[in-house]
Design an enzyme around this catalytic site. Structure first.
Site, PDB file in Angstrom:
ATOM      1  N   ARG A  73     -32.458  38.911 -17.919  1.00  8.07           N
ATOM      2  CA  ARG A  73     -31.138  39.401 -18.362  1.00  8.07           C
ATOM      3  C   ARG A  73     -31.235  40.807 -18.956  1.00  8.07           C
ATOM      4  O   ARG A  73     -30.613  41.129 -19.964  1.00  8.07           O
ATOM      5  CB  ARG A  73     -30.495  38.437 -19.362  1.00  8.07           C
ATOM      6  CG  ARG A  73     -30.362  37.015 -18.852  1.00  8.07           C
ATOM      7  CD  ARG A  73     -29.448  36.932 -17.630  1.00  8.07           C
ATOM      8  NE  ARG A  73     -29.446  35.580 -17.091  1.00  8.07           N
ATOM      9  CZ  ARG A  73     -30.224  35.162 -16.072  1.00  8.07           C
ATOM     10  NH1 ARG A  73     -31.056  36.017 -15.488  1.00  8.07           N
ATOM     11  NH2 ARG A  73     -30.158  33.927 -15.639  1.00  8.07           N
TER      12      ARG A  73
ATOM     13  N   SER B  78     -23.107  31.672 -19.966  1.00  5.17           N
ATOM     14  CA  SER B  78     -24.078  31.299 -20.998  1.00  5.17           C
ATOM     15  C   SER B  78     -24.011  32.323 -22.130  1.00  5.17           C
ATOM     16  O   SER B  78     -24.213  33.513 -21.900  1.00  5.17           O
ATOM     17  CB  SER B  78     -25.491  31.258 -20.415  1.00  5.17           C
ATOM     18  OG  SER B  78     -25.588  30.269 -19.418  1.00  5.17           O
TER      19      SER B  78
ATOM     20  N   GLU C  21     -26.483  36.635 -25.254  1.00  7.27           N
ATOM     21  CA  GLU C  21     -26.582  37.228 -23.924  1.00  7.27           C
ATOM     22  C   GLU C  21     -25.392  38.139 -23.665  1.00  7.27           C
ATOM     23  O   GLU C  21     -25.502  39.136 -22.964  1.00  7.27           O
ATOM     24  CB  GLU C  21     -26.633  36.122 -22.861  1.00  7.27           C
ATOM     25  CG  GLU C  21     -26.807  36.640 -21.445  1.00  7.27           C
ATOM     26  CD  GLU C  21     -27.027  35.519 -20.446  1.00  7.27           C
ATOM     27  OE1 GLU C  21     -26.336  35.512 -19.413  1.00  7.27           O
ATOM     28  OE2 GLU C  21     -27.888  34.661 -20.693  1.00  7.27           O
TER      29      GLU C  21
END
Length: 299
Positions: free
Chosen positions: A171, A221, A291
């Site tokens: 990520r 998420s 995130e």
């Protein structure tokens, strides 16, 4: 020439005082001073002008991994517009404009018998956004197929980088630090039967429907996966499934998701996430990292 005239000259659309809640998957956020929808050719001259003027700017794809401040963003939000041809095929390689929807790319690849990006099907976002955060799911990620990236740097200069230079990690990419704007990508795919590709895509999509709260606005998420753990499992084990602050809630369907039940604010979501992080660290000694990317100033 001011940047507004330059933008119009280069085929851009300019909007003022745009509520960013309507442009993000969380459906949260105050207004942007300007939203500019631009073809790739306009980005370099605009960046050059904005840098000269000291005008704040940021890039937004589908707004699917963003949490925007309730105050909004005091600057220009740049959205890339994919223009035909959005995709060019060279053998098993695909040259794709960053403003194209990731879902559309996956469907095109299926229809053309090219495999390798099926796990990305169903991830809401643009191709550029997927590269920026090295999007991934079900064991696959953008780093698996990326060959090259064409970007505009903060000087308004255009460069083409190798996959190695893009420095994709979990990520993460170099673009999060450099502020370079992704214009185009080259992906290495491989041939396969259309029906087999389609079956895998359908399977991944069904898994999402079964396990994720797709009926509510969210940013996917919310926390990164901590090494050796799953964020959702840790949150669940802390008894936080369904925990809410205002209309922000830890999903009852998947504890790794924070959802907007109706009228959640950025403050609600941040208050909730702070408490989740505190409780998980207190019980397991694991520090969860968001995130989602926070945009704008918060109190």
């Amino acid at each position: 020439m001011n940047w507004q005239d330059l933008a119009v000259q280069n085929g851009c659309k300019i909007e003022q005082d745009v509520p960013l809640a309507k442009l993000t998957s969380f459906r949260v956020g105050g207004p942007a001073t300007y939203v500019v929808t631009a073809p790739a050719k306009a980005v370099a001259p605009l960046v050059t002008q904005w840098q000269q003027d000291g005008t704040p700017y940021m890039v937004m794809g589908n707004g699917s991994n963003l949490l925007v401040s309730d105050k909004g963003y005091d600057g220009v939000v740049l959205r890339l517009q994919a223009q035909e041809p959005a995709i060019i095929r060279e053998g098993d390689r695909v040259i794709c404009q960053a403003g194209m929807q990731l879902k559309a790319l996956c469907l095109w690849a299926r229809d053309n018998g090219l495999a390798g990006i099926e796990p990305l099907y169903g991830i809401p976002g643009t191709v550029g956004g997927a590269v920026y955060m090295n999007a991934g799911a079900y064991g696959g990620e953008v780093a698996d197929v990326l060959c090259k990236v064409t970007v505009v740097d903060k000087r308004g200069e255009v460069h083409t980088l190798s996959a190695k230079e893009a420095a994709l990690g979990y990520r993460h990419s170099r673009f999060m630090e450099t502020g370079e704007i992704i214009l185009q990508t080259v992906l290495q795919l491989h041939p396969d039967k259309k029906e087999d590709i389609g079956a895998r895509m359908d399977d991944f999509q069904q898994r999402r429907r079964d396990k994720q709260p797709l009926e509510f606005p969210s940013a996917g998420s919310f926390f990164k996966r901590p090494e050796g753990y799953f964020a959702g499992a840790l949150i669940d084990q802390c008894g936080l499934r369904g925990f809410a602050v205002g209309d922000a809630q830890v999903s009852e369907k998947h504890a790794g998701f924070v959802i907007n039940r109706k009228n959640a604010t950025c403050k609600d979501i941040l208050t909730l996430s702070d408490e989740v992080q505190r409780r998980v660290f207190e019980q397991f000694g694991v520090r969860l990292e968001r995130e989602v990317r926070l945009v704008g100033e918060v109190d």
